[in-house]
Design a protein around this motif. Structure first.
Motif, short mmCIF file in Angstrom:
data_model
loop_
_atom_site.label_atom_id
_atom_site.label_comp_id
_atom_site.label_asym_id
_atom_site.label_seq_id
_atom_site.Cartn_x
_atom_site.Cartn_y
_atom_site.Cartn_z
N SER A 103 -14.27 1.94 -19.84
CA SER A 103 -13.91 2.93 -20.83
C SER A 103 -12.81 3.84 -20.31
O SER A 103 -12.09 4.44 -21.09
N ASP A 104 -12.72 4.00 -19.00
CA ASP A 104 -11.63 4.76 -18.42
C ASP A 104 -10.66 3.79 -17.79
O ASP A 104 -10.88 3.29 -16.71
N PRO A 105 -9.56 3.46 -18.48
CA PRO A 105 -8.68 2.43 -17.95
C PRO A 105 -8.03 2.78 -16.66
O PRO A 105 -7.50 1.93 -15.99
N GLN A 106 -8.05 4.05 -16.25
CA GLN A 106 -7.39 4.40 -15.00
C GLN A 106 -8.37 4.61 -13.87
O GLN A 106 -8.00 5.09 -12.83
N SER A 107 -9.64 4.28 -14.08
CA SER A 107 -10.57 4.43 -12.99
C SER A 107 -10.45 3.31 -11.98
O SER A 107 -11.12 3.30 -10.98
N GLY A 108 -9.57 2.34 -12.25
CA GLY A 108 -9.24 1.34 -11.26
C GLY A 108 -10.27 0.24 -11.17
O GLY A 108 -11.31 0.29 -11.78
N PRO A 109 -9.98 -0.78 -10.38
CA PRO A 109 -10.92 -1.88 -10.28
C PRO A 109 -12.17 -1.40 -9.57
O PRO A 109 -12.11 -0.87 -8.50
N TRP A 110 -13.30 -1.55 -10.19
CA TRP A 110 -14.54 -1.16 -9.55
C TRP A 110 -14.74 -2.04 -8.33
O TRP A 110 -14.79 -3.25 -8.42
N ASP A 111 -14.92 -1.40 -7.17
CA ASP A 111 -15.17 -2.16 -5.97
C ASP A 111 -16.66 -2.27 -5.71
O ASP A 111 -17.10 -2.51 -4.61
N ASP A 112 -17.50 -2.05 -6.73
CA ASP A 112 -18.94 -2.07 -6.54
C ASP A 112 -19.61 -3.14 -7.38
O ASP A 112 -20.81 -3.13 -7.54
N GLY A 113 -18.84 -4.07 -7.95
CA GLY A 113 -19.44 -5.17 -8.65
C GLY A 113 -19.45 -5.04 -10.14
O GLY A 113 -19.74 -5.97 -10.86
N VAL A 121 0.84 -1.20 0.00
CA VAL A 121 0.00 0.00 0.00
C VAL A 121 0.87 1.25 0.00
O VAL A 121 0.64 2.19 -0.77
N VAL A 122 1.87 1.30 0.85
CA VAL A 122 2.75 2.47 0.92
C VAL A 122 3.46 2.69 -0.41
O VAL A 122 3.59 3.81 -0.90
N ALA A 123 3.93 1.59 -1.03
CA ALA A 123 4.62 1.72 -2.32
C ALA A 123 3.69 2.26 -3.40
O ALA A 123 4.13 3.02 -4.28
N MET A 124 2.41 1.92 -3.33
CA MET A 124 1.47 2.39 -4.35
C MET A 124 1.03 3.83 -4.12
O MET A 124 0.93 4.63 -5.06
N VAL A 125 0.73 4.20 -2.87
CA VAL A 125 0.14 5.52 -2.62
C VAL A 125 1.13 6.64 -2.87
O VAL A 125 0.72 7.80 -3.01
N VAL A 126 2.42 6.33 -2.93
CA VAL A 126 3.39 7.38 -3.27
C VAL A 126 3.07 7.98 -4.64
O VAL A 126 3.29 9.18 -4.87
N GLY A 127 2.53 7.18 -5.53
CA GLY A 127 2.21 7.67 -6.86
C GLY A 127 0.80 8.19 -7.02
O GLY A 127 0.38 8.49 -8.15
N LEU A 128 0.04 8.35 -5.92
CA LEU A 128 -1.33 8.80 -6.03
C LEU A 128 -1.47 10.21 -6.62
O LEU A 128 -2.34 10.44 -7.46
N PRO A 129 -0.64 11.21 -6.23
CA PRO A 129 -0.76 12.52 -6.87
C PRO A 129 -0.50 12.47 -8.38
O PRO A 129 -1.22 13.13 -9.15
N ALA A 130 0.52 11.71 -8.81
CA ALA A 130 0.77 11.58 -10.24
C ALA A 130 -0.38 10.86 -10.94
O ALA A 130 -0.73 11.18 -12.08
N PHE A 131 -0.98 9.90 -10.26
CA PHE A 131 -2.13 9.19 -10.82
C PHE A 131 -3.30 10.15 -11.05
O PHE A 131 -4.01 10.06 -12.06
N GLY A 132 -3.51 11.07 -10.11
CA GLY A 132 -4.56 12.07 -10.29
C GLY A 132 -4.30 12.99 -11.47
O GLY A 132 -5.22 13.31 -12.23
N ALA A 133 -3.05 13.41 -11.65
CA ALA A 133 -2.72 14.25 -12.80
C ALA A 133 -2.92 13.50 -14.11
O ALA A 133 -3.43 14.05 -15.10
N TRP A 134 -2.52 12.22 -14.15
CA TRP A 134 -2.71 11.41 -15.35
C TRP A 134 -4.20 11.25 -15.66
O TRP A 134 -4.61 11.26 -16.83
N SER A 135 -5.03 11.11 -14.64
CA SER A 135 -6.47 10.99 -14.85
C SER A 135 -7.04 12.24 -15.50
O SER A 135 -7.90 12.16 -16.39
N MET A 136 -6.57 13.42 -15.08
CA MET A 136 -7.04 14.66 -15.71
C MET A 136 -6.56 14.74 -17.15
O MET A 136 -7.31 15.19 -18.04
N CYS A 137 -5.34 14.31 -17.43
CA CYS A 137 -4.86 14.31 -18.82
C CYS A 137 -5.71 13.38 -19.68
O CYS A 137 -6.00 13.70 -20.85
N GLN A 138 -6.12 12.25 -19.13
CA GLN A 138 -6.99 11.35 -19.87
C GLN A 138 -8.28 12.04 -20.27
O GLN A 138 -8.77 11.86 -21.39
N ARG A 139 -8.85 12.84 -19.37
CA ARG A 139 -10.10 13.52 -19.69
C ARG A 139 -9.93 14.46 -20.88
O ARG A 139 -10.85 14.65 -21.67
#
Length: 701
Positions: A677-687, A379-397
Motif C-alpha cells: 500500500s505504500d509504494p515507497q516503503s521499498g522491497p520488504w526484506d522480511d518475506g 549503492v553509492v549512486a542510490m544513497v545520494v538520494g536517500l534524504p530526498a527519499f525520506g522527504a517524499w515518504s513524508m509527503c506520501q503520508r
C-alpha cells in the motif's frame, strides 16, 4: 471506563508483539538474502535469471491484486464484522478472493515466457530459458501472497495482529534452509560453477526456486490455525452480488493507476540493466538485475528500519488533523517529520557512501572483488538520494492522510519519466559496466524531483510547508555530515592498511567507522543547536540506557544539562540568593485570611492579608468544560510564540511499539504499513510481498 485500561494494555501488548515480529522478520530477511547471494552470487547469468523470475510474483501481485485487496476488500472486512451477518459476509469475500487468485495465478503461470521477455532482454538464449524455467516455479507465489494478505486482514479486523507480522519469519526460515541445502548439495559460487546458465539442471532449479516458493506457501498456510484461534470459522460460501464491491472498486482506481505508472518505468529499467552483461565486451562481473536488487536492499535498510517507523509514527496525528480540516496542524506536523527524518537520512547516506564496499562484503560474503565493487558503485549512486527519499515518504503520508491518492498520480508520472529518461540516456553515454550506476543516479534525481513537485502541490493545499525551516535543517545536517565523512574515510583507509581483507575485517570496519561517524555527526549537530536531534535519539537512548557497557556512549549522545545561572550580587556587594523557580515559590493555604484564628472568626470573605504576604483571592469552583482531546487541541503555526512541535517521537514509540507496523488504536492498519500500500516503503526484506517486487525505481509501483 473500566475497560479502558484493559484495552490500552491489550493494545500495548499487540504493538510489542507486532514490533518484535517485524524486527525479527527483517533481520531474517537480510540473512536470507545473504545466503541466496552466497549460493548463486550477485552477478552472472544464473543470478540475473533468478532475480527476474523471483520478482515476477511480487510485481504481478502488487499490480493486479495488492492494490485491490488493500483499497477494496480490507474496508469491506472491517465493515462486515460490525454488521450482524459479518461472518457470512467475510466467508463470501474470502471465497471470492481465493477463486480470483487461483484463476489469475494459473493465467500468469502459463504466460511466464511472455512475462520474462517483457522484463528481461538478455543476450544469452540459455539465460532466458533458465529465467523462464525459474518463473514457472516462482509465479505461483502470487496465489499464496494473496491468501496471506486476505487472511491477515481478517485477523487484523479481529484484533489479532501478531500472526500477520510473524508469518514472514516462517517464510524466511524455510527459504534459508532451502538455500543452505542448495549450498550443501551443489556448492557455492564461484567454485560450484553454477554462475553460468548452461550448468543448471532440473535438480538445481527445483531446490532453489522450490525453496523460495515453499517459503511463501508456508507464510500463507500458517495463518489458518491463527484464524481459528481468533474465533473465525471459515466456510466456503458463494455470492457477492450485494457485497458492494462495485462502489468500493472505484476507490482503488487511482491506486492501480499509480501502480501501473511505476511498473511501466520499471519495465524499461529492468530491460536496460539486463542488457548490460551482453553489451560489455569481455567484461566479467557486470552489474545487472541481481546486482541492482542487492544494491537496493542495502539502500533500503535505513529506510525500512528507521524512516518508515518515524514517518508512520506521525501518520496517526496527520490523519486526525486532516480529518479535522486543520491545515495549520498538518503543515506543522509535516515540517516536523521532514526535519526529524532529514537528520537521520543525511547521516545514513553519508555512512553508507563511506562504507559501501564493507557493507557489500557483509551482504555478499562470497562475491569476488570485482562483483563487490560493481554493487558498491550502485549503492553509492542510490544513497545520494536517500534524504530526498525520506522527504517524499513524508509527503506520501500527507496524501494518505487526506485519502487523496489521485493527486499523487501526476507526481508519480513525473518521477517515472525522470527514471526512464535517466536509464535511456545512461545507456547511450555510459559504458555497459556502469549502466546500473546510471539507473541509481536517475533514481536519486527522481526522488529529489518528486519531493519538490509534491511539496509545491502541498504548499498550495496547506498554504505553506515551512520550506525555509526544512531547508535550513538539511543544510546544517549536510554541514555536520562533511567532517563525519572526512573522518570516516580517513579511519577506513587506516583500517584497510592495518587489517587483512575478509568478512571479519569488513564487520570491524562497519562497526568502528560507523560509530565514529555517528559521534562526529552528533557533536557537530550539538554545536549547531539542532534540536530535532534529541527527538531522533531519545527513543534509542531510552531503550539502551539499561545496558551498562553502553552508558559511556549514551552520555556522549545525550545533551548536557544547561549550567545553573550565577546569582547576581545585591547593592551592598553581598551575593544574592539564586532566583526562585516557579516550583519553589511559597504556597499558602486556600483558606481565606479572615478564617485564620486571628482574622475575625472565620468569616468566609477576604480580609487584610498578613504582613508581607500577597493577597489571596478565595478559590472559586472551576467552570465545567468538555475534556480536551487530541482533535480539540489548539494548533499554532511554526514561528508562533505558542507553537509546540508534535509530541516527541519517544512518546509515540512508547505507546505504539514499532509504529511502522502498528499505527495506533481504532484506526486499523496504516496505508503505509501494509504490503504494497505504500509504494515507497521499498522491497520488504522480511518475506512479505514487496511493493513492486524489487523497487520500481523513481516512482511508486
Amino acid at each position: 471506563m473500566s475497560d479502558a485500561p484493559a484495552d490500552d494494555g491489550r493494545m500495548r501488548r499487540g504493538a510489542a508483539l507486532m514490533a518484535s515480529g517485524t524486527a525479527v522478520s527483517r533481520l531474517l530477511g537480510l540473512l536470507r538474502s545473504m545466503v541466496l547471494f552466497a549460493a548463486i552470487g550477485a552477478t552472472g547469468q544464473a543470478a540475473d535469471a533468478f532475480a527476474v523470475a523471483n520478482k515476477l510474483p511480487n510485481v504481478m501481485y502488487m499490480l493486479l491484486v495488492g492494490g485491490v485487496l488493500n483499497a477494496v476488500l480490507v474496508p469491506q472486512v472491517v465493515r462486515a464484522y460490525k454488521s450482524g451477518a459479518g461472518q457470512v459476509y467475510v466467508d463470501k469475500l474470502l471465497t471470492f478472493g481465493f477463486v480470483v487468485l487461483a484463476g489469475l495465478t494459473a493465467v500468469l503461470t502459463l504466460a511466464a515466457p511472455l512475462l520474462v521477455r517483457l522484463y528481461a532482454d538478455a543476450a544469452s538464449p540459455a539465460q532466458m530459458d533458465l529465467a523462464v524455467t525459474f518463473a514457472y516455479w516462482c509465479v505461483p507465489q502470487v496465489f499464496f501472497y494473496g491468501v496471506y494478505a486476505l487472511l491477515g486482514q481478517v485477523l487484523n479486523a479481529r484484533s489479532s495482529f501478531g500472526p500477520y507480522m510473524w508469518a514472514p519469519v516462517v517464510n524466511n526460515v524455510v527459504s534459508i534452509v532451502g538455500f543452505l541445502v542448495f549450498i550443501v548439495a551443489f556448492g557455492a559460487v564461484p567454485e560450484s560453477g553454477y554462475g553460468t546458465a548452461q550448468a543448471w539442471g532440473t535438480s538445481q532449479v527445483v531446490v532453489l526456486a522450490g525453496a523460495a516458493t515453499l517459503g511463501v506457501m508456508a507464510q500463507a498456510l500458517v495463518l489458518f490455525p491463527a484464524l481459528r484461534a481468533a474465533g473465525v470459522r471459515y466456510r466456503p460460501r458463494w455470492g457477492v452480488r450485494d457485497a458492494g464491491l462495485g462502489q468500493a472498486g472505484r476507490v482503488a482506481t487511482w491506486t492501480l493507476v499509480g501502480l501501473a505508472v511505476g511498473q511501466l518505468a520499471y519495465v524499461v529499467v529492468s530491460r536496460v540493466v539486463s542488457q548490460a552483461p551482453g553489451a560489455a565486451d569481455r567484461a566479467t562481473d557486470v552489474a545487472s538485475n541481481a546486482a541492482y536488487d542487492a544494491a537496493f536492499l542495502i539502500f533500503m535498510l535505513p529506510h525500512s528500519l528507521v524512516t518508515v517507523s518515524l514517518a508512520t509514527a506521525l501518520f496517526t496525528r496527520l490523519a486526525e488533523q486532516a480529518h479535522d480540516g486543520d491545515s495549520r496542524a498538518v503543515r506543522a506536523t509535516l515540517s516536523y517529520g521532514m526535519r526529524v527524518v532529514g537528520v537521520f537520512t543525511v547521516l545514513a547516506a553519508a555512512v553508507l557512501a563511506v562504507l559501501a564496499i564493507p557493507v557489500t562484503q557483509l551482504i555478499l560474503p562470497s562475491a569476488t572483488a570485482q562483483a563487490t565493487d560493481a554493487v558498491a558503485q550502485v549503492v553509492v549512486a542510490m544513497v545520494v538520494g536517500l534524504p530526498a527519499f525520506g522527504a517524499w515518504s513524508m509527503c506520501q503520508r500527507v496524501y494518505y492522510a487526506y485519502e487523496d491518492t489521485r493527486s499523487m498520480v501526476p507526481v508519480q508520472v513525473v518521477m517515472a519519466i525522470v527514471v526512464v529518461l535517466g536509464a535511456l540516456v545512461g545507456r547511450v553515454v555510459l559504458p555497459a559496466t556502469t549502466w546500473v550506476v546510471g539507473v541509481g543516479v536517475a533514481m536519486s534525481v527522481s526522488y529529489l524531483v518528486g519531493s519538490v513537485v509534491a511539496l509545491r502541490h502541498l504548499h498550495q493545499r496547506l498554504h505553506g510547508v515551512d520550506g525555509g525551516r526544512v531547508l535550513r535543517l538539511h543544510l546544517r545536517a549536510v554541514l555536520a555530515a562533511v567532517p563525519a565523512t572526512v573522518v570516516g574515510l580517513g579511519l577506513l583507509l587506516l583500517l584497510s592498511w592495518l587489517l587483512p581483507a575478509g568478512f571479519v575485517t569488513a564487520a570491524v570496519k562497519c562497526l568502528l567507522v560507523g560509530l565514529v561517524m555517528v559521534l562526529v555527526y552528533v557533536k557537530v549537530l550539538r554545536a549547531l543547536r539542532v534540536r530535532e536531534l534529541d527527538d531522533l535519539l531519545r527513543p534509542v537512548v531510552g531503550r539502551l540506557s539499561g545496558v551498562r557497557p553502553l552508558r559511556p556512549l549514551l552520555r556522549i549522545l545525550t545533551p548536557a544539562a544547561p549550567p545553573a545561572p550565577e546569582p547576581e550580587p545585591d547593592d551592598a556587594g553581598a551575593p544574592a540568593r539564586t532566583p526562585r523557580r516557579a516550583t519553589s515559590q511559597p504556597h499558602y493555604p486556600l483558606t481565606p485570611w479572615a478564617a485564620w484564628p486571628d482574622g475575625g472568626g472565620g468569616v468566609p470573605m477576604v480580609a487584610e492579608a498578613p504582613p508581607g504576604a500577597a493577597p489571596l483571592v478565595p478559590e472559586l469552583p472551576p467552570a465545567p468544560r468538555p475534556p480536551r482531546t487530541a482533535r480539540s487541541r489548539p494548533h499554532y503555526p511554526p514561528g508562533h510564540p505558542l507553537y509546540r512541535p508534535s509530541r516527541p517521537l519517544s512518546d509515540w514509540l512508547g505507546e505504539q511499539g514499532d509504529p511502522g507496523s502498528f499505527p495506533g488504536p481504532d484506526r486499523g492498519p496504516d496505508p503505509g504499513s501494509e504490503p504494497g500500500s505504500d509504494p515507497q516503503s521499498g522491497p520488504w526484506d522480511d518475506g512479505r510481498p514487496s511493493p513492486g517486487g524489487p523497487r520500481t525505481p523513481g516512482g511508486p509501483v
